[in-house]
Design an enzyme around this catalytic site. Structure first.
Site, PDB file in Angstrom:
ATOM      1  N   ASP A 358       0.828  -1.207   0.000  1.00  0.00           N
ATOM      2  CA  ASP A 358       0.000   0.000   0.000  1.00  0.00           C
ATOM      3  C   ASP A 358       0.857   1.250   0.000  1.00  0.00           C
ATOM      4  O   ASP A 358       0.595   2.208  -0.707  1.00  0.00           O
ATOM      5  CB  ASP A 358      -0.942  -0.013   1.206  1.00  0.00           C
ATOM      6  CG  ASP A 358      -0.205  -0.196   2.529  1.00  0.00           C
ATOM      7  OD1 ASP A 358       0.917  -0.744   2.523  1.00  0.00           O
ATOM      8  OD2 ASP A 358      -0.739   0.209   3.576  1.00  0.00           O
ATOM      9  N   ARG A 362       5.027   4.321   6.339  1.00  0.00           N
ATOM     10  CA  ARG A 362       4.558   4.179   7.719  1.00  0.00           C
ATOM     11  C   ARG A 362       4.625   2.717   8.161  1.00  0.00           C
ATOM     12  O   ARG A 362       5.076   1.849   7.403  1.00  0.00           O
ATOM     13  CB  ARG A 362       3.154   4.752   7.859  1.00  0.00           C
ATOM     14  CG  ARG A 362       2.102   3.960   7.132  1.00  0.00           C
ATOM     15  CD  ARG A 362       0.724   4.587   7.296  1.00  0.00           C
ATOM     16  NE  ARG A 362      -0.270   3.867   6.556  1.00  0.00           N
ATOM     17  CZ  ARG A 362      -1.263   4.447   5.884  1.00  0.00           C
ATOM     18  NH1 ARG A 362      -1.368   5.759   5.852  1.00  0.00           N
ATOM     19  NH2 ARG A 362      -2.158   3.710   5.254  1.00  0.00           N
ATOM     20  N   ASP A 363       4.155   2.460   9.361  1.00  0.00           N
ATOM     21  CA  ASP A 363       4.235   1.106   9.909  1.00  0.00           C
ATOM     22  C   ASP A 363       3.144   0.232   9.288  1.00  0.00           C
ATOM     23  O   ASP A 363       2.245  -0.228   9.971  1.00  0.00           O
ATOM     24  CB  ASP A 363       4.101   1.154  11.437  1.00  0.00           C
ATOM     25  CG  ASP A 363       2.841   1.900  11.864  1.00  0.00           C
ATOM     26  OD1 ASP A 363       2.143   2.457  10.991  1.00  0.00           O
ATOM     27  OD2 ASP A 363       2.542   1.907  13.073  1.00  0.00           O
ATOM     28  N   GLU A 364       3.257   0.026   7.984  1.00  0.00           N
ATOM     29  CA  GLU A 364       2.233  -0.742   7.288  1.00  0.00           C
ATOM     30  C   GLU A 364       2.887  -1.610   6.205  1.00  0.00           C
ATOM     31  O   GLU A 364       3.130  -2.765   6.419  1.00  0.00           O
ATOM     32  CB  GLU A 364       1.189   0.212   6.703  1.00  0.00           C
ATOM     33  CG  GLU A 364      -0.043  -0.505   6.253  1.00  0.00           C
ATOM     34  CD  GLU A 364      -1.350   0.176   6.626  1.00  0.00           C
ATOM     35  OE1 GLU A 364      -1.360   1.174   7.341  1.00  0.00           O
ATOM     36  OE2 GLU A 364      -2.395  -0.321   6.197  1.00  0.00           O
ATOM     37  N   ASP A 371      -5.662  -2.705  -2.888  1.00  0.00           N
ATOM     38  CA  ASP A 371      -4.853  -1.711  -3.581  1.00  0.00           C
ATOM     39  C   ASP A 371      -4.307  -2.264  -4.896  1.00  0.00           C
ATOM     40  O   ASP A 371      -4.359  -1.595  -5.934  1.00  0.00           O
ATOM     41  CB  ASP A 371      -3.699  -1.249  -2.678  1.00  0.00           C
ATOM     42  CG  ASP A 371      -4.189  -0.674  -1.356  1.00  0.00           C
ATOM     43  OD1 ASP A 371      -5.121  -1.245  -0.766  1.00  0.00           O
ATOM     44  OD2 ASP A 371      -3.645   0.350  -0.913  1.00  0.00           O
ATOM     45  N   TRP A 426     -11.345  -6.212  -1.818  1.00  0.00           N
ATOM     46  CA  TRP A 426     -10.008  -6.558  -1.326  1.00  0.00           C
ATOM     47  C   TRP A 426      -9.751  -8.032  -1.641  1.00  0.00           C
ATOM     48  O   TRP A 426      -8.963  -8.356  -2.527  1.00  0.00           O
ATOM     49  CB  TRP A 426      -9.902  -6.229   0.170  1.00  0.00           C
ATOM     50  CG  TRP A 426      -9.389  -4.834   0.387  1.00  0.00           C
ATOM     51  CD1 TRP A 426      -8.128  -4.484   0.791  1.00  0.00           C
ATOM     52  CD2 TRP A 426     -10.088  -3.594   0.181  1.00  0.00           C
ATOM     53  NE1 TRP A 426      -8.008  -3.107   0.842  1.00  0.00           N
ATOM     54  CE2 TRP A 426      -9.186  -2.542   0.472  1.00  0.00           C
ATOM     55  CE3 TRP A 426     -11.368  -3.262  -0.233  1.00  0.00           C
ATOM     56  CZ2 TRP A 426      -9.540  -1.197   0.362  1.00  0.00           C
ATOM     57  CZ3 TRP A 426     -11.727  -1.918  -0.332  1.00  0.00           C
ATOM     58  CH2 TRP A 426     -10.819  -0.915  -0.046  1.00  0.00           C
ATOM     59  N   GLU A 641      -2.460   9.059  -0.847  1.00  0.00           N
ATOM     60  CA  GLU A 641      -3.475   8.105  -0.397  1.00  0.00           C
ATOM     61  C   GLU A 641      -4.870   8.741  -0.387  1.00  0.00           C
ATOM     62  O   GLU A 641      -5.859   8.092  -0.688  1.00  0.00           O
ATOM     63  CB  GLU A 641      -3.119   7.653   1.029  1.00  0.00           C
ATOM     64  CG  GLU A 641      -4.118   6.733   1.688  1.00  0.00           C
ATOM     65  CD  GLU A 641      -3.674   6.282   3.062  1.00  0.00           C
ATOM     66  OE1 GLU A 641      -2.894   7.023   3.712  1.00  0.00           O
ATOM     67  OE2 GLU A 641      -4.094   5.189   3.491  1.00  0.00           O
ATOM     68  N   HIS A 662       0.761   6.268  -2.162  1.00  0.00           N
ATOM     69  CA  HIS A 662      -0.156   5.142  -2.316  1.00  0.00           C
ATOM     70  C   HIS A 662      -0.534   5.074  -3.794  1.00  0.00           C
ATOM     71  O   HIS A 662      -1.066   6.040  -4.328  1.00  0.00           O
ATOM     72  CB  HIS A 662      -1.438   5.445  -1.537  1.00  0.00           C
ATOM     73  CG  HIS A 662      -1.623   4.662  -0.296  1.00  0.00           C
ATOM     74  ND1 HIS A 662      -0.790   4.749   0.787  1.00  0.00           N
ATOM     75  CD2 HIS A 662      -2.592   3.767   0.048  1.00  0.00           C
ATOM     76  CE1 HIS A 662      -1.238   3.957   1.754  1.00  0.00           C
ATOM     77  NE2 HIS A 662      -2.332   3.324   1.323  1.00  0.00           N
TER      78      HIS A 662
HETATM   79  C1  BGC Z   1      -4.002   0.791   3.781  1.00  0.00           C
HETATM   80  C2  BGC Z   1      -4.687   0.563   2.504  1.00  0.00           C
HETATM   81  C3  BGC Z   1      -5.749  -0.420   2.604  1.00  0.00           C
HETATM   82  C4  BGC Z   1      -6.687  -0.025   3.680  1.00  0.00           C
HETATM   83  C5  BGC Z   1      -7.799  -0.970   3.897  1.00  0.00           C
HETATM   84  C6  BGC Z   1      -4.982   1.123   4.852  1.00  0.00           C
HETATM   85  O1  BGC Z   1      -4.407   1.223   6.082  1.00  0.00           O
HETATM   86  O2  BGC Z   1      -2.988   1.725   3.698  1.00  0.00           O
HETATM   87  O3  BGC Z   1      -4.317   1.173   1.416  1.00  0.00           O
HETATM   88  O4  BGC Z   1      -6.314  -0.822   1.433  1.00  0.00           O
HETATM   89  O5  BGC Z   1      -6.031   0.230   4.893  1.00  0.00           O
HETATM   90  O6  BGC Z   1      -8.901  -0.305   3.941  1.00  0.00           O
END
Ligand code: BGC
Length: 767
Positions: A358, A362-364, A371, A426, A641, A662
């Site tokens: 995504d 960040r912490d992701e 996505d 998703w 994003e 994003h």
């Molecule tokens: C992410 C996304 C993801 C979404 C889910 C976010 O935290 O960065 O891009 O699809 O959560 O809704």
């Protein structure tokens, strides 16, 4: 574990250094010293790690791969890499060394603590070859190896790396005496997971970008300086500095600056994204971390020791992503649209690192299925992503739950406390991604490998998520998915906006249509019919619940109308009503977009197909918020994003969800390529190429080109008055299908076009 033959007598080894869920341990060196006779041949190093590994032989790096062996679900699978290394060996004493990083295995993933898969990194290696007279020899990882702490005192993909150059061990991977004590390694029992050859494109350093200091003329720069790469990247810094021994630099990373010109990091959430470098002193020293990366455009370098401790000679950004060959180009008369395309290409480069993520900052950094589902068509045009997705589809295979559910991100990890099902738009990536890969490359394997997963997934939905033909029916699914994520009408995060069961049911019907086509292509005619029936029944259920006989969508939102029209869920009588509703929603919104992640990719296509090309261009060329060009106008170098990641009126959006990198909204580039420029696959893999330009808005020319599997396909059009001149290229073994639509009349009717270059002239159809 079933060890492949080449690893049979090798053992997993580790150092005694171990951190905890919140604490780091130094990256270990592991090495073995051994003698070889003269003239060894055909020597191969098979190597892998639970964690990350960089190997050296006699002081030389074995490869340029970064983050090897990459990210797989280590509970199920790890890949090993085989490198030819004969040239690095010598007769007499040799050293094979490895430095291990924490990576995804025991560093942080997303918002989780460290040690998700295991507590410390581990190595498995075999060096095998033949002596001059053909006798085989093997050096394997085992108890004879030794270990010491490297100067990398801490390393984490998300938090950063700390390096103390004073602790370097000169010649650590060479057959000469070193100044430190080496300890015996520990043996770790082999984990019960698959060990398979790594055949995917590795992560490598792709580009270097020079950083420029902000305020270069400041006579007294002080201890803190900010450098700007001019581009939001995914990667890390390469620094050249000179200064006092023991002086430490703290290096922070951020995507944007705050109002006062300082580094803005609130949107990184818990990601520290900070590196530390301690100088050994003396001559110039150059450093680049090994086991971390950041998403950043700006970097703040701070001398923690009193100034003047030294000076910064050069700052470069090193761009990292999996290797991919660039295939697609786009350009037109509108500079901001060109920049939007460029930003999208960067968004892709910055997020194609072991998984289609995504965001990189960040912490992701997770392989969010929604996505990539919206972005894949654009991605497959920009670069050759076949191998990248062969790997990801394997990840998908491993991520599918025994009951058939597909999680919100792949590889699957237990982060953010989410349900096992990724929800509409998703989890549906399991159907959409392979379908779009097949469309771009014509490779049946994408469907063959994934069709069984799709079937299991549809069975799961039927059993757990569908009631009376309605998916995410509130009576069987309390959650209902992410909705039309980040739409400005409140969908997704809060109540309101497009109903979740509407989105769910629309995508359920769409999935059924994909399975209908896939089954047909794979020769399963009967199954294809079953899916066709499911599609019909679901479309009926959709109409019964969400559409009035006049074609008004309940919960009236742009996305609701877009899904109903794009997925062909309405009767011919209802269509005009839904189109009228969509138009009025857009007009009432000041001719602006109102869709989120789910509706955005299809909005312009729906308008164009309904005969409202002008409105589609109005939305595309809109420079105010919300619109694609708003970030571009505000200096974005990647895709945001959110529509309003930053605005003059409100400043930064909520830092808990505000990435500036994003790719999801970059999915509009697919429309720019296929409809603005007019280049699309008409048959899978561009076996037939559709040339369907739809000039409009302020544009007087546009062009796109793609290195397809058959060779280059291209189009460039110029509009002069009522005349459109098209130059097209049709690659070998394909044919071109020009489509002038309703608005244009070909001067000569030349279709289909054979391979070669052609010039076509179309006149405006003044109906
Ligand atoms: C992410 C996304 C993801 C979404 C889910 C976010 O935290 O960065 O891009 O699809 O959560 O809704």
């Amino acid at each position: 574990m079933q060890l492949p033959l080449s690893f049979l007598d090798a053992e997993w080894i580790q150092s005694p250094f171990v951190g905890g869920p919140l604490t780091n341990a130094p990256a270990p060196y592991l090495r073995i010293c051994f003698d070889l006779p003269d003239g060894v041949q055909e020597v191969v190093l098979h190597i892998t790690a639970l964690g990350l590994v960089e190997a050296e032989i006699n002081g030389k790096r074995v490869s340029e791969d970064v983050f090897s062996p990459g990210w797989t679900d280590y509970h199920q699978r790890v890949r090993f890499v085989s490198y030819p290394v004969t040239d690095l060996l010598q007769s007499g004493p040799n050293v094979l060394g490895a430095v291990l990083g924490d990576g995804w295995y025991c560093g942080r993933i997303a918002n989780l603590n460290r040690q998700y898969y295991g507590e410390r990194p581990r190595l498995l290696a075999v060096l095998e070859g033949k002596s001059q007279d053909g006798q085989p020899f093997r050096i394997v990882s085992n108890q004879h190896w030794e270990t010491a702490a490297s100067p990398i005192l801490a390393n984490d993909l998300i938090d950063g790396e700390a390096y103390d150059a004073r602790r370097e061990i000169p010649h650590w991977s060479e057959p000469v005496a070193t100044t430190v004590r080496w300890f015996p390694v520990e043996i770790h029992p082999a984990p019960a997971i698959a060990l398979i050859p790594h055949r995917d494109p590795p992560v490598r350093r792709q580009e270097r970008i020079k950083g420029q200091p902000l305020n270069p003329d400041d006579p007294k720069p002080g201890r803190r300086r900010i450098f700007d790469l001019g581009q939001n990247i995914s990667g890390r810094l390469r620094l050249t500095v000179r200064g006092e021994r023991g002086a430490t630099l703290r290096i922070r990373h951020g995507e944007v600056l705050d109002e006062k010109g300082g580094l803005y990091t609130s949107n990184l959430r818990s990601a520290a994204a900070t590196d530390f470098y301690t100088l050994k002193g003396g001559e110039e020293e150059t450093w680049e971390p090994r086991f971390t990366f950041h998403g950043f455009r700006y970097t703040e370098i701070f001398w923690t020791n009193p100034h003047p401790a030294g000076d910064i000679r050069s700052v470069e950004g090193v761009v990292l992503h999996n290797e991919m060959v660039r295939t697609g180009t786009f350009s037109c008369t509108h500079p901001l649209l060109n920049q939007l395309f460029k930003n999208t290409v960067w968004g892709m480069k910055d997020n194609f690192l072991e998984a289609p993520t995504d965001c990189p900052q960040r912490d992701e950094r997770l392989g969010w299925t929604g996505d990539i589902q919206v972005f894949l068509r654009t991605a497959a045009f920009i670069s050759d992503v076949r191998n990248f997705f062969h790997k990801w589809l394997q990840d998908l295979h491993e991520a599918q739950k025994p009951n058939g559910a597909i999680p919100p991100f792949v590889p699957s990890v237990k982060a953010f406390d989410l349900p096992e099902d990724g929800g509409p738009a998703w989890a549906d990536a399991v159907c959409i991604v392979p379908r779009d890969l097949y469309r771009a490359y014509g490779d049946l394997a994408f469907l063959e490998k994934t069709y069984p997963l799709m079937k299991r997934y549809m069975a799961y939905l039927a059993e757990h998520k569908v009631k009376d033909g309605v998916r995410c029916h509130p009576e069987v699914d309390a959650w209902g998915g992410f909705g039309d994520w980040l739409a400005l009408d409140g969908s997704g995060r809060t109540e309101g906006g497009t109903p979740k069961d509407l989105i769910g049911t629309a995508f359920y019907a769409h999935n059924a249509a994909i399975l209908r086509d896939s089954a047909k292509i794979l020769g399963q005619d009967q199954e294809s019919e079953t899916w066709a029936n499911l599609e019909k029944m679901t479309a009926q259920a959709f109409r019964d619940r969400f559409v009035t006989p006049q074609g008004q969508l309940i919960g009236g939102s742009q996305t609701a109308c877009v899904l109903a029209l794009h997925f062909n869920l309405l009767t011919p009588e209802q269509k005009p009503g839904a189109i009228a509703q969509l138009l009025s929603l857009i007009h009432r919104n000041g001719k602006k977009i109102g869709t989120g992640f789910v509706g955005t990719p299809y909005l312009l296509a729906v308008l164009e197909e309904a005969g409202h090309l002008d409105l589609a261009y109005d939305l595309l060329e809109q420079e105010e918020f919300p619109g694609w060009l708003f970030p571009v106008k505000n200096g974005a170098t990647t895709v945001w994003e959110r529509w309003d990641g930053w605005s003059e009126k409100n400043g930064f959006q909520d830092p808990r969800m505000n990435s500036f990198n994003h790719y999801a909204y970059g999915s509009v580039c697919n429309w720019m390529i296929e409809t603005v420029a007019g280049l699309a696959p008409h048959e899978p893999g561009y076996r037939q190429i559709l040339f369907k330009p739809r000039p409009g808005g302020s544009l007087t020319n546009a062009s796109a080109s793609c290195q397809t599997i058959h060779g280059e396909a291209a189009i460039a059009w110029t509009l002069t008055g009522n005349q459109l001149v098209l130059n097209v290229t049709v690659p070998p073994e394909t044919e071109g299908i020009p489509d002038p639509g309703q608005d244009w009349l070909p001067v000569e009717n030349d279709t289909p076009l054979p391979p070669g270059k052609h010039t076509l002239v179309w006149k405006k159809n003044s109906r």
